[in-house]
Motif scaffolding. Structure first.
Motif, PDB file in Angstrom:
ATOM      1  N   SER A 269       3.224  -2.850   5.289  1.00  0.00           N
ATOM      2  CA  SER A 269       1.919  -2.903   4.625  1.00  0.00           C
ATOM      3  C   SER A 269       1.383  -1.535   4.237  1.00  0.00           C
ATOM      4  CB  SER A 269       0.901  -3.599   5.539  1.00  0.00           C
ATOM      5  OG  SER A 269       0.811  -2.933   6.789  1.00  0.00           O
ATOM      6  N   THR A 270       1.963  -0.452   4.775  1.00  0.00           N
ATOM      7  CA  THR A 270       1.522   0.892   4.395  1.00  0.00           C
ATOM      8  C   THR A 270       2.391   1.380   3.249  1.00  0.00           C
ATOM      9  OG1 THR A 270       2.954   1.833   6.114  1.00  0.00           O
ATOM     10  CG2 THR A 270       0.644   1.482   6.671  1.00  0.00           C
ATOM     11  N   LYS A 271       1.774   1.566   2.120  1.00  0.00           N
ATOM     12  CA  LYS A 271       2.515   1.963   0.920  1.00  0.00           C
ATOM     13  C   LYS A 271       2.539   3.481   0.800  1.00  0.00           C
ATOM     14  CE  LYS A 271       1.380  -2.270  -1.594  1.00  0.00           C
ATOM     15  NZ  LYS A 271       0.822  -2.935  -0.415  1.00  0.00           N
TER      16      LYS A 271
ATOM     17  N   ARG B  29       6.469 -11.614   0.959  1.00  0.00           N
ATOM     18  CA  ARG B  29       6.403 -10.154   0.902  1.00  0.00           C
ATOM     19  C   ARG B  29       7.784  -9.560   0.612  1.00  0.00           C
ATOM     20  NH1 ARG B  29       1.706  -8.180   2.994  1.00  0.00           N
ATOM     21  NH2 ARG B  29       2.664  -6.203   3.562  1.00  0.00           N
TER      22      ARG B  29
ATOM     23  N   GLN C  52       5.575  -5.532  -3.834  1.00  0.00           N
ATOM     24  CA  GLN C  52       6.103  -4.540  -2.902  1.00  0.00           C
ATOM     25  C   GLN C  52       7.432  -3.961  -3.366  1.00  0.00           C
ATOM     26  OE1 GLN C  52       4.626  -6.619   1.174  1.00  0.00           O
ATOM     27  NE2 GLN C  52       5.711  -4.674   1.315  1.00  0.00           N
TER      28      GLN C  52
ATOM     29  N   ASP D 188       3.414  -1.398  12.100  1.00  0.00           N
ATOM     30  CA  ASP D 188       3.948  -1.481  10.740  1.00  0.00           C
ATOM     31  C   ASP D 188       5.377  -0.948  10.682  1.00  0.00           C
ATOM     32  OD1 ASP D 188       3.280  -2.092   7.859  1.00  0.00           O
ATOM     33  OD2 ASP D 188       3.880   0.000   7.661  1.00  0.00           O
TER      34      ASP D 188
END
Length: 316
Positions: A83-85, A118, A78, A26
Motif C-alpha cells: 500500500s506504500t507507493k 490488488r 498498482q 506493509d
C-alpha cells in the motif's frame, strides 16, 4: 532509574510504534505477495506520471490495468505490491518505470490470492515501507530515552555563568587552536549556505534560459559548474558542523572540569540524559546549554549524513 510517564509521552510512543508497525506490516505484505503470486494477463488502460504541487516536488507513477482472476474482472492501479507507493525525485526515474507499459497493450500482472483486486505489475518489493519503519523507530527510541532520562539533567551543576576559572586541557582540536577552529567553523557555516543558494539560483536561471528541453550537464559547462558548487557547499556545511561540533565538545569537557568533585554522569553515557537535555527548554545552566548545543549539532550532522546516504541508495 526513574521512568516518567505523561500523556504526551504515551501518545508519542503510540504514534511512533504505529508508524513503524504500519511500515513493517506493509513490507511483510509485499514480501508475501512477491513470494506467492499468480501470474495473469492484464490489459494496460492508461498510464500517468504526476508531479506534486508546492516547493518540495516529487513524482508519482500510476498504471491502470484490467485483468481476470478466477472468472472475475478486476481493475488495479498498482505497479508494485503493498500500500506504500514509491515516489521519485527525478522525473526520468519515474518515466523509466512507465516505459514497458503502453496503453492498449497487454502484459503480465501478479495477483496475491488473498487480495485479488490488488494486482501488481512488478514482482519486487520497494524501499518505501522502510521510511515508515525508520521514522517510527526514531520517534520511539527518542521518546523512550526521554522517558527514562533524569528530570534535572543539565541543571544546577555548580557552574556559574560568570565563572572565570580556566583549565589547561583541550586547548587544541585536531592540532588547531580551539578559538581559531571555532571562528573558522562559524565562517564555513555562514558562507556555505550562501554559496549553495547562489549556485542553486544560477542553475534555475540557466535552465530557464536554455533553448532545449533537455540539457547535457558537464563539469565544464555553466550548469555543471553551478551544480558542483552546490554539492561542495553542502559538503562544506557538513564539514563546518563537524568542526564546530568538535569545538563544542571540547568546551563541554572544559566545563565538566570546572565542576565540583561530585560531577553528574556524562550526558552521552547513557544517551537518555542527552535526550532529556535536548527536550528541556528552560532552567539549563551553562553546562546544560553547552550539552544541548553539542548534541543538537551532532544530531543535525547525523540527519544530513542519513539524507545523503538515503539519496545515494535510492538513486542506485
Amino acid at each position: 532509574m526513574a521512568i516518567t510517564v505523561t500523556p504526551i509521552i504515551l501518545l508519542t510512543l503510540a504514534l511512533g510504534l504505529g508508524i513503524a508497525g504500519y511500515g513493517g506490516y506493509d513490507y511483510v505484505q509485499q514480501t508475501d505477495a512477491v513470494n506467492n503470486p499468480v501470474a495473469v494477463e492484464t490489459a494496460v488502460v492508461e498510464t500517468e506520471l504526476s508531479r506534486s504541487e508546492g516547493r518540495r516536488f516529487y513524482y508519482r507513477v500510476r498504471v491502470e490495468h484490467t485483468y481476470e482472476y478466477q472468472g472475475d474482472e478486476y481493475t488495479s492501479n498498482q505497479i508494485f505490491p503493498g500500500s506504500t507507493k514509491p515516489i521519485y525525485t527525478v522525473r526520468d526515474d519515474a518515466a523509466q518505470i512507465l516505459e514497458p507499459y503502453e496503453p492498449n497493450t497487454t502484459t503480465t500482472a501478479y495477483v496475491a490470492p488473498d487480495s485479488p483486486s490488488r494486482g501488481f505489475l512488478k514482482r519486487q518489493t520497494t524501499f518505501a515501507p522502510f521510511k515508515f519503519i525508520g521514522l517510527g523507530g526514531f520517534i520511539t527510541v527518542l521518546t523512550t530515552l526521554h522517558a527514562i532520562g533524569a528530570r534535572n539533567a543539565g541543571q544546577n551543576t555548580g557552574i556559574g555563568q560568570t565563572s572565570k576559572q580556566e583549565t589547561s586541557h583541550h586547548n587544541t582540536v585536531f592540532g588547531v587552536e580551539r578559538n581559531t577552529l571555532c571562528r573558522g567553523s562559524k565562517r564555513l557555516l555562514l558562507v556555505t549556505p550562501i554559496g549553495f543558494l547562489i549556485s542553486l539560483a544560477s542553475v534555475v536561471a540557466l535552465l530557464l534560459n536554455s533553448s532545449t528541453t533537455t540539457v547535457q550537464v558537464r563539469l565544464t559547462d555553466p550548469v555543471g559548474f553551478a551544480l558542483l558548487t552546490a554539492v561542495l557547499s553542502i559538503l562544506g556545511f557538513i564539514v563546518g558542523l563537524i568542526l564546530y561540533g568538535s569545538w563544542s565538545f571540547t568546551e563541554y569537557r572544559r566545563l565538566r572540569e570546572r565542576m565540583p568533585d561530585q560531577r553528574p554522569p556524562s550526558p552521552f553515557r547513557p544517551p537518555s540524559r542527552l535526550i532529556t537535555i535536548l527536550y528541556t527548554r528552560d532552567g539549563l545552566d551553562a553546562y546544560g546549554r553547552r550539552v544541548k548545543l553539542t548534541g543538537f549539532v551532532f544530531t543535525v550532522i547525523g540527519f544530513l549524513v542519513g539524507v545523503i546516504g538515503f539519496v545515494l541508495v535510492t538513486a542506485g
